[in-house]
Design a protein around this motif. Structure first.
Motif, PDB file in Angstrom:
ATOM      1  N   ARG A 580       0.803  -1.474  -0.107  1.00  0.00           N
ATOM      2  CA  ARG A 580      -0.142  -0.123  -0.302  1.00  0.00           C
ATOM      3  C   ARG A 580       0.839   1.183  -0.041  1.00  0.00           C
ATOM      4  N   VAL A 582       2.244   4.897   1.435  1.00  0.00           N
ATOM      5  CA  VAL A 582       1.425   5.509   2.062  1.00  0.00           C
ATOM      6  C   VAL A 582       2.148   7.241   2.100  1.00  0.00           C
TER       7      VAL A 582
ATOM      8  N   PRO B 183       9.519   0.538  -7.173  1.00  0.00           N
ATOM      9  CA  PRO B 183       9.131   1.957  -6.741  1.00  0.00           C
ATOM     10  C   PRO B 183      10.184   3.114  -6.745  1.00  0.00           C
ATOM     11  N   SER B 184       9.960   4.167  -7.300  1.00  0.00           N
ATOM     12  CA  SER B 184      10.514   5.773  -7.161  1.00  0.00           C
ATOM     13  C   SER B 184      10.971   5.484  -5.637  1.00  0.00           C
ATOM     14  N   ARG B 185      11.950   6.918  -5.174  1.00  0.00           N
ATOM     15  CA  ARG B 185      12.098   7.020  -4.113  1.00  0.00           C
ATOM     16  C   ARG B 185      11.459   8.762  -3.850  1.00  0.00           C
ATOM     17  N   MET B 186      12.257   9.008  -5.159  1.00  0.00           N
ATOM     18  CA  MET B 186      12.202  10.798  -6.069  1.00  0.00           C
ATOM     19  C   MET B 186      11.053  10.529  -6.395  1.00  0.00           C
ATOM     20  N   ASN B 187       9.986   9.869  -6.201  1.00  0.00           N
ATOM     21  CA  ASN B 187       8.376  10.486  -7.278  1.00  0.00           C
ATOM     22  C   ASN B 187       7.134   9.311  -5.793  1.00  0.00           C
ATOM     23  N   GLY B 189       5.127   7.077  -4.421  1.00  0.00           N
ATOM     24  CA  GLY B 189       3.735   6.118  -5.170  1.00  0.00           C
ATOM     25  C   GLY B 189       3.540   6.389  -6.181  1.00  0.00           C
ATOM     26  N   ILE B 569      13.447  -6.098   3.683  1.00  0.00           N
ATOM     27  CA  ILE B 569      14.160  -4.789   3.099  1.00  0.00           C
ATOM     28  C   ILE B 569      13.879  -3.938   4.400  1.00  0.00           C
ATOM     29  N   GLN B 573      14.163   1.768   4.599  1.00  0.00           N
ATOM     30  CA  GLN B 573      14.232   1.649   3.020  1.00  0.00           C
ATOM     31  C   GLN B 573      12.566   1.735   2.733  1.00  0.00           C
ATOM     32  N   LEU B 574      11.174   1.402   3.701  1.00  0.00           N
ATOM     33  CA  LEU B 574       9.975   1.192   3.368  1.00  0.00           C
ATOM     34  C   LEU B 574       9.302   2.462   3.005  1.00  0.00           C
ATOM     35  N   GLU B 576      11.153   4.916   3.204  1.00  0.00           N
ATOM     36  CA  GLU B 576      11.704   6.308   1.723  1.00  0.00           C
ATOM     37  C   GLU B 576      11.256   5.886   0.606  1.00  0.00           C
ATOM     38  N   LEU B 577      10.546   5.309   0.538  1.00  0.00           N
ATOM     39  CA  LEU B 577       9.955   4.270  -0.998  1.00  0.00           C
ATOM     40  C   LEU B 577       8.021   4.691  -0.692  1.00  0.00           C
ATOM     41  N   HIS B 578       7.416   5.172   0.267  1.00  0.00           N
ATOM     42  CA  HIS B 578       6.381   4.844   1.135  1.00  0.00           C
ATOM     43  C   HIS B 578       5.483   3.842   1.199  1.00  0.00           C
ATOM     44  N   LEU B 579       6.059   2.933   1.254  1.00  0.00           N
ATOM     45  CA  LEU B 579       5.357   1.919   1.069  1.00  0.00           C
ATOM     46  C   LEU B 579       4.995   1.129   2.357  1.00  0.00           C
ATOM     47  N   ARG B 580       4.593   0.324   2.647  1.00  0.00           N
ATOM     48  CA  ARG B 580       3.570  -0.408   3.602  1.00  0.00           C
ATOM     49  C   ARG B 580       3.424  -1.572   3.396  1.00  0.00           C
TER      50      ARG B 580
END
Lengths: 583, 583
Positions: A580, A582, B183-187, B189, B569, B573-574, B576-580
């Motif tokens: 997901r 966030v 996933p793009s950290r700089m962009n 989502g 990971i 790291q998660l 920074e990538l805006h992920l869960r």
């Protein structure tokens, strides 16, 4: 059905009278009323097409007149000698008298000109990369890149190297730069990482007995992009077993010289060798540009104790001699002072000594130093009348770096950095570790697999910062083209390195257990190097920027403007990946 | 310091008397009390080392006796003629009388034997891949792969192709297989995708005028892995502008024949050509194995109206003739019947007709057909006394597929599928679209960029399933080695294709807008193909499985067992990538 019997680059006067079929793009048309010319372009060149009112069919003329720039056509015609020849292009002695034109595809008017110097801005050219790539300079860059890859493979194959492909879906290791990661759908919550380099795999291949490995391979780093960095870039990656540092240097000096010979028709002299300490001492840089001299001279003994507090308080007084620059004006010297005082350079000021052509000496420190004093400075520099000495002072490390920047600037100002002159060298004996003030720990200067020099191993515990590594960089014209090292092949020493770098045993095993395990099953001594292929190609072409040596580069935000990526993905894809977003 | 003057594969009788230095792995030691031999191995071969009680120093003998399998040593010694020569290895006439042994690295006892036939199971060999890779068969596979890549590049370079690297961080497009995403950290989502192939980029390169492109390139598909599929695999990817299908076929038939000649020293005959409809009719497969005959014979006219309800109700009655098999026993025929009735094959039963060597005919349908009737069948097959005809019936498409499986099985049983005999062909004129019952829509059989045959374009609206494509596969020995097509280069036709495939205009523009836009700026006619490099290499070696032709393959769960990846990971790291991760 055939689209062409020849390319647009191959017809010559000796082909006169032949009926030929060509296909290509309309570069331009010139309509003189009763005479009409079309320049037809393809990858191989430009051929002039010709039509004449009265002689050519009216229908032909009408089609020809409807053609715009970049239209794609197929033509048939007869090769004829030109009236006014163009000696600048290989096909310049002939033209094709047209008998038919078939329109294969039309074109909108391109948003910028397809010429050697285009009028398009960077973003526009990135968006329409397919049009930008039609321009000669980019085509030549990619042709050069192709030739370099072919020549690289031919050399390494001849030296007994196997090209072996290593995986792109590997494992994330926090040491070093940031990894790009790839969520695994089949293993929810787990990730692959894209390789920053195939380092551990090539070492594994040495353990596996492959003896000589290479790969021209993509590498990935999720870094905040500075100018001219790309999130994906290409390396010539190599590794050899049962070698000393000398073997590696000779092999890859051989590769570089082979490339210069094959691709640039240049015989480059044997590479200079310089250890890291000397490079820093003489040039303030671990990648000195040896196309010109201006080696540093240290001046502490001459500078101190003359009541000049700036020198007295400095850790280091050091300068360069800019030959033939004694006539620099006040304005030029002020500009140099401003240059070194820029925040990016960071010096506090600039001292100069002019050794005038009439033998007199003039300096910005005349107040503190007599002419006799300054004569000693001039002698230290081996200066000749007409020379200008530029001197910086302050903390040792910072001052050397500042003087390096000034030296490069002077090289530029004096035209001593011809991009088509090549001065390669090996810089050797790098420090094994570098201290990071912020995190209060050592980092591997090269990477954690680099071996310390055997004679320095006793310092690993007592003074780790002093330990030199069996590491080397290939430097050409001030550019670090690549580097490598003799690796650790002993499990115990490798574990000690990880521990020095702050890894717990568990972390080391978790991340690099496979390598440590491999070292228990007969790992041979080995070493290698990696060359930056984008950079090397740009350098061969005499360019600073790598962007136009990559077919589809990304911009400074890591974005491919042409395909508009990265981009959102479908919810279904996210669900499958158990992820997901966030905010 | 040098690790070796020679490799372990190069010393010969003519080198007798030379003092040499070798490095390598201990393959085995033989200790006869007063005589001791060591086989030393490296990538290049095996050299026998020799020690003798009394003659050799006691210290040397003691070191030699401490060596275990896979220890890494460096030795010095003198080349001498062997007493008992080994004609099976190139170094078999000599041995090295040792004067020194240096232990470079010890080895634990490997968990399996490093021999041509290892005793290790699959998982164990994957985990210790670096040991498995030491075995001759794997080393030969990777050497073959290297030679094939060099020969491929040499041929394509000679044909004017440029190798151009396309990006690995591209854009996700739901059509086709599932993408791996990054996933793009700089962009935040947003995501890149790893390419399933460089298809759109190579077409863009044609629009950009590169004329002839190739790349040996990694491709990625996040599919549920069937046996012998890998999430990352390698393609020889090619594209050409201003070509007809004929040009493409000739160029890559040239490549394949070049590879057979260079790598296997085989002159392969000109490729057969067969259109898709014929391949399906004669072999029930779009990748027929032409190493043997057994083409299908259709029998509806002979089979129907004989009160045999199975035939009467069948859409198709079709069979093959297995030459010389009339002596097949009841048991063998039952086994064949069981074979075709397996769920994976799916036939209801098997009818046979034996044309016995004495000229009599015996069949499993004697109840319904007279000998005279059956004589007509025999004639239809052009059978000779001693032959066995095997007949299936049912729904047309299913029956052809079942008979294809039976034909291959008979080829195997009769030894007609020698892996070192090569019968390549081109299969052409594939259907453009295939109907998917489940989703009730058409899918592109090849991909959405394949062009319909001009003469079939009028069917696009009225009967899309009937439209044939300018698409072709290279098939060798029943394996689809690769395929390609002439592409669409017209924006209007491309949009129509997307629409046929159920894309809205918006979806098409969102995913492929850059290509549709490029088509507006002078896209040339173009086409190409891609060959599966892993598969081609395995085929050249006469193997079915690609796994041992990839240095570091993944298992059927997409896992690299050696490095233990994918893996979790760090939370950082998660974040920074805006992920869960959601379970």
């Amino acid at each position: 059905m055939t689209f062409r019997t020849h390319t647009c680059g191959e017809l010559r006067l000796t082909d006169s009278g032949k009926e030929v079929t060509l296909s290509g793009w309309v570069q331009r048309t010139r309509d003189k009323g009763n005479l009409l010319w079309i320049d037809l372009r393809d990858r191989y060149g430009i051929t002039q097409l010709f039509l004449q009112e009265g002689e050519s069919k009216a229908e032909l003329l009408s089609i020809a007149r409807s053609l715009g720039r970049e239209f794609v056509i197929k033509i048939v015609g007869v090769v004829s000698e030109r009236e006014s020849k163009n000696p600048n292009i290989p096909t310049g002695e002939i033209e094709i008298k047209l008998t038919s034109i078939e329109l294969l595809n039309a074109s909108k008017t391109p948003p910028f000109t397809i010429e050697d110097k285009s009028d398009g801005g960077d973003e526009l050219r990135m968006k329409y990369r397919y049009l930008d790539l039609r321009r000669n300079p980019l085509r030549q860059n990619l042709a050069l890149r192709h030739r370099m890859s072919i020549a690289t493979r031919s050399y390494l194959d001849g030296q007994g190297f196997f090209e072996i492909e290593t995986p792109y879906l590997i494992k994330s290791t926090p040491e070093g730069a940031r990894d790009f990661v790839v969520p695994s759908r089949m293993n929810p919550g787990e990730f692959y990482a894209l390789p920053q380099s195939p380092q551990t795999f090539k070492q594994i291949l040495m353990v596996a007995g492959y003896d000589r490995y290479f790969q021209i391979v993509r590498c990935f780093r999720d870094e905040d992009l500075r100018a001219d960095r790309q999130p994906e870039f290409t390396q010539i990656d190599c590794e050899m077993a049962f070698v000393t540092q000398e073997d590696v240097l000779n092999t890859f000096e051989g590769l570089a010289r082979h490339l210069f010979r094959e691709v640039k028709n240049l015989d480059v002299a044997a590479f200079e060798r310089m250890d890291y300490a000397t490079a820093m001492k003489l040039y303030g840089s671990d990648k000195p540009d040896l196309r010109f001299g201006m080696a540093f001279e240290e001046l502490n003994d001459l500078a101190k104790n003359h009541d000049f507090s700036i020198f007295d308080e400095a850790e280091l007084v050091v300068g360069i001699n800019a030959e033939g620059c004694s006539e620099y004006s006040r304005k030029q010297l002020d500009a140099l002072t401003d240059f070194v005082k820029k925040p990016q350079v960071g010096a506090k000021g600039l001292v100069y000594i002019k050794y005038n052509t009439d033998g007199s000496i003039k300096s910005s420190i005349d107040k503190y130093f007599t002419t006799d004093d300054l004569k000693k400075w001039v002698d230290r520099f081996n200066a000749k009348p007409g020379d200008l000495m530029l001197i910086l002072s302050g903390r040792e490390e910072a001052t050397r770096k500042q003087l390096n920047v000034l030296r490069i600037e002077m090289g530029n100002q004096l035209g001593l950095r011809d991009p088509l002159v090549f001065k390669p060298l090996w810089v050797t004996d790098f420090p094994l570790l570098e201290w990071n003030e912020e995190s209060q720990r050592f980092y591997a200067m090269h990477h954690p697999f680099t071996s310390p020099k055997p004679e320095d191993i006793h310092l690993l515990d007592s003074d780790p910062g002093k330990v030199r590594a069996n590491a080397y960089d290939m430097v050409i014209n001030g550019v670090e083209v690549g580097g490598g090292s003799i690796r650790i092949h002993d499990r115990g020493l490798q574990k000690r390195m990880f521990s020095l770098l702050g890894f717990t045993d568990e972390e080391a095993m978790n991340q690099f257990g496979f390598l440590l395990n491999a070292f228990e099953y007969g790992a041979p001594p080995h070493g290698g190097l990696a060359l930056g292929f984008d950079r090397l190609t740009a350098l061969f072409a005499g360019h600073d920027s790598i962007r136009d040596f990559i077919a589809f580069p990304k911009n400074n935000s890591g974005r491919d403007i042409m395909i508009d990526s990265p981009s959102p993905i479908a919810d279904e894809q996210l669900n499958e990946l158990h992820l997901r977003i966030v905010q």
